[in-house]
Scaffold this motif. Structure first.
Motif, PDB file in Angstrom:
ATOM      1  N   THR A 277      -8.141 -13.745   6.101  1.00  0.00           N
ATOM      2  CA  THR A 277      -8.533 -13.058   4.878  1.00  0.00           C
ATOM      3  C   THR A 277      -9.764 -13.745   4.266  1.00  0.00           C
ATOM      4  O   THR A 277     -10.129 -14.854   4.667  1.00  0.00           O
ATOM      5  N   ARG A 320     -20.078  -4.438  -0.610  1.00  0.00           N
ATOM      6  CA  ARG A 320     -18.746  -4.096  -1.107  1.00  0.00           C
ATOM      7  C   ARG A 320     -18.184  -5.299  -1.827  1.00  0.00           C
ATOM      8  O   ARG A 320     -18.315  -6.422  -1.354  1.00  0.00           O
ATOM      9  N   VAL A 322     -14.986  -7.326  -2.612  1.00  0.00           N
ATOM     10  CA  VAL A 322     -13.644  -7.419  -2.028  1.00  0.00           C
ATOM     11  C   VAL A 322     -12.887  -8.591  -2.639  1.00  0.00           C
ATOM     12  O   VAL A 322     -13.481  -9.532  -3.159  1.00  0.00           O
ATOM     13  N   TYR A 326      -8.865  -9.292   1.483  1.00  0.00           N
ATOM     14  CA  TYR A 326      -9.710  -8.542   2.412  1.00  0.00           C
ATOM     15  C   TYR A 326      -9.710  -9.240   3.776  1.00  0.00           C
ATOM     16  O   TYR A 326      -9.880 -10.464   3.860  1.00  0.00           O
TER      17      TYR A 326
END
Ligand SMILES: Nc1nc2c(ncn2[C@@H]2O[C@H](COP(=O)(O)OP(=O)(O)OP(=O)(O)O)[C@@H](O)[C@H]2O)c(=O)[nH]1
Ligand SMILES: [Mg+2]
Length: 340
Positions: A277, A320, A322, A326
């Protein structure tokens, strides 16, 4: 990633070390070679950012020599050293040797190495379980060790997929050789290619990636100007170097991917396990970044390349935002926001 070349005496480990690392070894018994992992994405980002430093991912190859007696498959001294590695690169001889007393039989050589790591781990696990039978302290890893022992007793390599992340963590301090990633290199005479069927079957059964290389031929590349290497290999019908094939096999079998960081100071590739992650990836850079993690901004390399610059990416809303959870993908350009 640290990997050790493992093989019986005279299998060509040191020749392979020279071929793979590009370093011509001296007389030193223990050799370490840092291989920079080629990455076209880093090359491209470097030309965009013109950073003070560029860092490629590194693959560190070790050759611990033979040591010990000539009849030992893996001497005790070497066994202690390879315990610290994350990956074992088995080198098996498929050329006639005047030095080795054994016939040319790469499948038998691989089987010997395989047996040796099974036996070594069996002894480690058995010793621990015997002690536990006396002490009866019942630490949490005992059921895991029993599971592993059952596999080893059946002459099988314990399948890492059958153990949970927690179970693997419980036995990680035992540094078991059979739980390490493995790659096999078949060392061929110059001009010959192919992995003998008996060996390919063994490798396929345990999902060990293997490839054939002529160690001595590839070592000759070290004496050839870089611009002429490709033509030299092609004259032998070879596409790509042994180094490229090792890196591809190593990355594939360990499920490694890279995320990227960019800026005027540094463009860098960070190797991580696939599935990590954002917050775990941040921890690879620095513990504080993981601890104070707020969010990350990310853009896939291919998208960045299409736009050509940070400004163009921002204008196109390509970044993006996140959070911690993520899952980072190969080629993600990551920028972490954190509090310290
Ligand atoms: N014909 C042929 N000979 C090779 C090849 N690779 C290595 N050799 C020869 O085999 C011998 C042993 O090679 P090394 O690379 O020293 O083998 P090693 O596994 O490091 O040996 P130890 O460290 O002594 O266990 C040397 O004389 C090499 O020249 C090869 O691909 N083809
Ligand atoms: Mg050697």
């Amino acid at each position: 990633m640290h990997a050790a070349l493992v093989g019986v005496p005279y299998s060509g480990k040191t020749t392979m070390f020279a071929a793979l690392s590009g370093i011509e070894p001296g007389a030193k018994e223990e050799l370490v070679g840092v291989i920079k992992v080629p990455d076209a994405r880093v090359d491209c980002l470097r030309s965009v950012f013109n950073p003070a430093r560029t860092k490629y991912a590194e693959f560190v190859l070790h050759d611990f020599g033979a040591g010990g007696g000539r009849n030992e498959t893996i001497p005790a001294r070497v066994k202690n050293l390879i315990e610290r590695m994350e990956m074992l690169v088995f080198v098996v001889r498929d050329f006639e040797s005047a030095f080795s007393g054994d016939p040319r039989d790469p499948a038998a050589e691989y089987a010997r190495l395989r047996e040796e790591i099974i036996l070594a781990d069996f002894m480690t696990v058995e010793k621990r379980l015997e002690r536990e039978a006396k002490e009866r302290r019942n630490p949490p890893e005992i059921p895991v060790l029993k599971k592993i022992r059952a596999r080893l007793e059946a002459n099988e390599i314990p399948a890492v997929e059958e153990l949970t992340g927690q179970e693997l963590g419980q036995v990680s301090s035992y540094n078991l050789l059979t739980l390490k990633k493995r790659v096999a290199i078949v060392n061929k005479p110059e001009g010959e290619t192919g992995i003998p069927p008996a060996l390919s079957e063994m490798l396929a059964r345990e999902k060990v990636p293997g490839f054939d290389v002529s160690g001595s031929l590839e070592r000759e590349l070290n004496d050839i100007a870089p611009a002429e290497r490709r033509a030299f290999l092609e004259s032998y019908g070879l596409r790509g170097t042994a180094r490229d094939r090792l890196l591809a096999a190593a990355y594939e079998t360990s499920g490694l991917i890279s995320f990227l960081t960019v800026g005027p100071d540094e463009v860098r590739a960070w190797p991580i396990r696939s599935g990590m992650t954002a917050v775990e990836a941040a921890g690879k850079i620095h513990k504080d970044i993981a601890r104070g993690f707020i969010r990350a901004e990310t853009v896939p390399f291919d998208v960045f390349k299409k736009h050509g610059s940070e400004e163009a990416c921002k204008e196109a809303n390509a970044y993006r935002l996140v959070g911690k959870d993520y899952v980072v993908r190969d080629g993600d350009i990551m920028e972490f926001r954190f509090n310290v």
